[in-house]
Design a protein around this motif. Structure first.
Motif, PDB file in Angstrom:
ATOM      1  N   ARG A   1       0.835  -1.199   0.000  1.00  0.00           N
ATOM      2  CA  ARG A   1       0.000   0.000   0.000  1.00  0.00           C
ATOM      3  C   ARG A   1       0.870   1.248   0.000  1.00  0.00           C
ATOM      4  O   ARG A   1       1.886   1.310   0.682  1.00  0.00           O
ATOM      5  CB  ARG A   1      -0.921   0.008   1.240  1.00  0.00           C
ATOM      6  N   HIS A   2       0.427   2.258  -0.770  1.00  0.00           N
ATOM      7  CA  HIS A   2       1.218   3.473  -0.930  1.00  0.00           C
ATOM      8  C   HIS A   2       1.396   4.178   0.409  1.00  0.00           C
ATOM      9  O   HIS A   2       0.429   4.554   1.053  1.00  0.00           O
ATOM     10  CB  HIS A   2       0.537   4.398  -1.936  1.00  0.00           C
ATOM     11  N   HIS A   3       2.663   4.352   0.786  1.00  0.00           N
ATOM     12  CA  HIS A   3       2.982   4.876   2.116  1.00  0.00           C
ATOM     13  C   HIS A   3       3.529   6.299   2.068  1.00  0.00           C
ATOM     14  O   HIS A   3       3.225   7.115   2.937  1.00  0.00           O
ATOM     15  CB  HIS A   3       3.997   3.952   2.784  1.00  0.00           C
ATOM     16  N   ALA A   4       4.343   6.610   1.065  1.00  0.00           N
ATOM     17  CA  ALA A   4       4.936   7.941   0.949  1.00  0.00           C
ATOM     18  C   ALA A   4       5.542   8.082  -0.431  1.00  0.00           C
ATOM     19  O   ALA A   4       5.710   7.103  -1.168  1.00  0.00           O
ATOM     20  CB  ALA A   4       6.008   8.159   2.017  1.00  0.00           C
ATOM     21  N   SER A   5       5.892   9.325  -0.797  1.00  0.00           N
ATOM     22  CA  SER A   5       6.561   9.566  -2.078  1.00  0.00           C
ATOM     23  C   SER A   5       7.439  10.791  -1.946  1.00  0.00           C
ATOM     24  O   SER A   5       7.248  11.643  -1.072  1.00  0.00           O
ATOM     25  CB  SER A   5       5.543   9.754  -3.213  1.00  0.00           C
ATOM     26  N   SER A   6       8.414  10.896  -2.844  1.00  0.00           N
ATOM     27  CA  SER A   6       9.309  12.038  -2.849  1.00  0.00           C
ATOM     28  C   SER A   6      10.005  12.122  -4.193  1.00  0.00           C
ATOM     29  O   SER A   6      10.296  11.108  -4.821  1.00  0.00           O
ATOM     30  CB  SER A   6      10.348  11.928  -1.731  1.00  0.00           C
ATOM     31  N   ARG A   7      10.273  13.340  -4.613  1.00  0.00           N
ATOM     32  CA  ARG A   7      11.116  13.539  -5.785  1.00  0.00           C
ATOM     33  C   ARG A   7      12.542  13.110  -5.454  1.00  0.00           C
ATOM     34  O   ARG A   7      13.012  13.306  -4.340  1.00  0.00           O
ATOM     35  CB  ARG A   7      11.078  15.017  -6.205  1.00  0.00           C
ATOM     36  N   VAL A   8      13.215  12.503  -6.426  1.00  0.00           N
ATOM     37  CA  VAL A   8      14.595  12.064  -6.185  1.00  0.00           C
ATOM     38  C   VAL A   8      15.559  13.248  -6.342  1.00  0.00           C
ATOM     39  O   VAL A   8      15.265  14.185  -7.097  1.00  0.00           O
ATOM     40  CB  VAL A   8      14.988  10.919  -7.147  1.00  0.00           C
ATOM     41  N   PRO A   9      16.698  13.212  -5.618  1.00  0.00           N
ATOM     42  CA  PRO A   9      17.110  12.187  -4.654  1.00  0.00           C
ATOM     43  C   PRO A   9      16.200  12.198  -3.437  1.00  0.00           C
ATOM     44  O   PRO A   9      15.853  13.257  -2.918  1.00  0.00           O
ATOM     45  CB  PRO A   9      18.548  12.581  -4.310  1.00  0.00           C
ATOM     46  N   ALA A  10      15.819  11.005  -2.999  1.00  0.00           N
ATOM     47  CA  ALA A  10      14.812  10.860  -1.953  1.00  0.00           C
ATOM     48  C   ALA A  10      15.398  10.168  -0.731  1.00  0.00           C
ATOM     49  O   ALA A  10      16.259   9.306  -0.831  1.00  0.00           O
ATOM     50  CB  ALA A  10      13.622  10.053  -2.480  1.00  0.00           C
ATOM     51  N   VAL A  11      14.888  10.575   0.425  1.00  0.00           N
ATOM     52  CA  VAL A  11      15.177   9.906   1.691  1.00  0.00           C
ATOM     53  C   VAL A  11      13.828   9.550   2.305  1.00  0.00           C
ATOM     54  O   VAL A  11      13.067  10.439   2.707  1.00  0.00           O
ATOM     55  CB  VAL A  11      15.988  10.798   2.649  1.00  0.00           C
ATOM     56  N   LEU A  12      13.513   8.258   2.345  1.00  0.00           N
ATOM     57  CA  LEU A  12      12.199   7.789   2.775  1.00  0.00           C
ATOM     58  C   LEU A  12      12.340   7.042   4.095  1.00  0.00           C
ATOM     59  O   LEU A  12      12.861   5.930   4.132  1.00  0.00           O
ATOM     60  CB  LEU A  12      11.601   6.877   1.702  1.00  0.00           C
ATOM     61  N   PRO A  13      11.919   7.643   5.206  1.00  0.00           N
ATOM     62  CA  PRO A  13      12.086   7.002   6.515  1.00  0.00           C
ATOM     63  C   PRO A  13      11.310   5.697   6.636  1.00  0.00           C
ATOM     64  O   PRO A  13      10.164   5.588   6.192  1.00  0.00           O
ATOM     65  CB  PRO A  13      11.543   8.054   7.492  1.00  0.00           C
ATOM     66  N   VAL A  14      11.959   4.702   7.207  1.00  0.00           N
ATOM     67  CA  VAL A  14      11.353   3.411   7.543  1.00  0.00           C
ATOM     68  C   VAL A  14      11.890   3.037   8.925  1.00  0.00           C
ATOM     69  O   VAL A  14      12.848   3.645   9.407  1.00  0.00           O
ATOM     70  CB  VAL A  14      11.709   2.312   6.503  1.00  0.00           C
ATOM     71  N   PRO A  15      11.285   2.053   9.594  1.00  0.00           N
ATOM     72  CA  PRO A  15      11.769   1.680  10.919  1.00  0.00           C
ATOM     73  C   PRO A  15      13.269   1.352  10.927  1.00  0.00           C
ATOM     74  O   PRO A  15      13.755   0.605  10.096  1.00  0.00           O
ATOM     75  CB  PRO A  15      10.932   0.440  11.257  1.00  0.00           C
ATOM     76  N   GLY A  16      13.974   1.987  11.853  1.00  0.00           N
ATOM     77  CA  GLY A  16      15.397   1.711  12.011  1.00  0.00           C
ATOM     78  C   GLY A  16      16.314   2.459  11.075  1.00  0.00           C
ATOM     79  O   GLY A  16      17.532   2.251  11.106  1.00  0.00           O
ATOM     80  N   GLY A  17      15.766   3.345  10.236  1.00  0.00           N
ATOM     81  CA  GLY A  17      16.618   4.074   9.304  1.00  0.00           C
ATOM     82  C   GLY A  17      15.820   4.719   8.194  1.00  0.00           C
ATOM     83  O   GLY A  17      14.703   5.200   8.408  1.00  0.00           O
ATOM     84  N   ALA A  18      16.371   4.710   6.990  1.00  0.00           N
ATOM     85  CA  ALA A  18      15.702   5.321   5.848  1.00  0.00           C
ATOM     86  C   ALA A  18      16.191   4.658   4.566  1.00  0.00           C
ATOM     87  O   ALA A  18      17.293   4.097   4.512  1.00  0.00           O
ATOM     88  CB  ALA A  18      15.969   6.818   5.792  1.00  0.00           C
ATOM     89  N   ILE A  19      15.355   4.731   3.535  1.00  0.00           N
ATOM     90  CA  ILE A  19      15.729   4.251   2.203  1.00  0.00           C
ATOM     91  C   ILE A  19      16.119   5.466   1.374  1.00  0.00           C
ATOM     92  O   ILE A  19      15.352   6.421   1.248  1.00  0.00           O
ATOM     93  CB  ILE A  19      14.574   3.496   1.538  1.00  0.00           C
TER      94      ILE A  19
END
Length: 217
Positions: free
Chosen positions: A74-92
């Motif tokens: 399920r769609h959780h978030a979006s960002s223009r690149v370069p992107a930093v997408l927070p997830v548990p324990g860090g970020a993608i």
């Protein structure tokens, strides 16, 4: 890895998701510039939670490349690149070049990096399968890619040096550089195409060097 103000700026670009489902990767999307990668992280109950990053290289209506983050499909978030997408324990962290992905890595709180796993149907996934099943062939293709990029970079430098050396202040102090190599147009075109293919092949493996691959884009 994004650091400092670039990371803070990327985080400010994040938009919340709307919950729409992740679309299945279709084989023909390999040729339309779609990349899909996955990351499994432990959830609160100990069961793995799948995060997926979907990138369409052709961009949106304004030409911007957007990285979409999905949680359990399920769609959780979006960002223009370069992107930093927070997830548990860090970020993608997601970054692209003119030919594909530069990076799509999970960076934890101690800055340890892990590349996300490409969807097996994607071009990146098929390239990863070739690397696992035929490592010798994979390494040979990788070497050829680097060689083509080095040749392309060298030729570009030689062709740039001559007109730059004709600038009056440079010509008066250093002299005019005359390139020892003069290739026919067809060979220049072929080598430029080879460099572009080499850069594209490296993008399938999320390999990028600012000098080599920028010259192939």
């Amino acid at each position: 890895m994004l650091t400092g103000w670039r990371r803070r700026r990327a985080i400010r670009r994040i938009k919340p998701g709307d919950g729409h489902p992740l679309k299945r990767f279709r084989w023909w999307q390999m040729f339309t510039g779609r990349a899909l990668l996955h990351l499994d992280l432990g959830g609160p109950d100990g069961r793995p939670v799948r995060y997926s990053v979907d990138v369409r290289h052709q961009g949106d209506r304004e030409g911007r490349v957007i990285a979409h983050l999905y949680r359990e499909g399920r769609h959780h978030a979006s960002s223009r690149v370069p992107a930093v997408l927070p997830v548990p324990g860090g970020a993608i962290e997601v970054a692209t070049s003119a030919v594909g992905l530069k990076r799509c890595h999970y960076v934890d709180t101690v800055s340890t990096q892990h590349q996300l796993v490409p969807d097996p149907r994607s071009a990146e996934g098929r390239r990863a399968r070739l690397e696992r099943g035929h490592p010798v062939l994979s390494r040979a293709i990788g070497v050829v890619s680097v060689v083509m990029l080095v040749i392309g970079l060298g030729l570009n430098l030689l062709q740039l040096l001559e007109p730059i050396s004709r600038i009056p202040p440079i010509a008066e102090n250093i002299g005019i550089f005359v390139s020892p190599i003069h290739l026919p147009l067809w060979l220049n075109v072929a080598l430029a195409l080879g460099a572009a293919l080499g850069s594209a092949e490296r993008a399938l493996r999320l390999r990028y060097h600012w000098l080599l691959d920028a010259g192939g884009n």
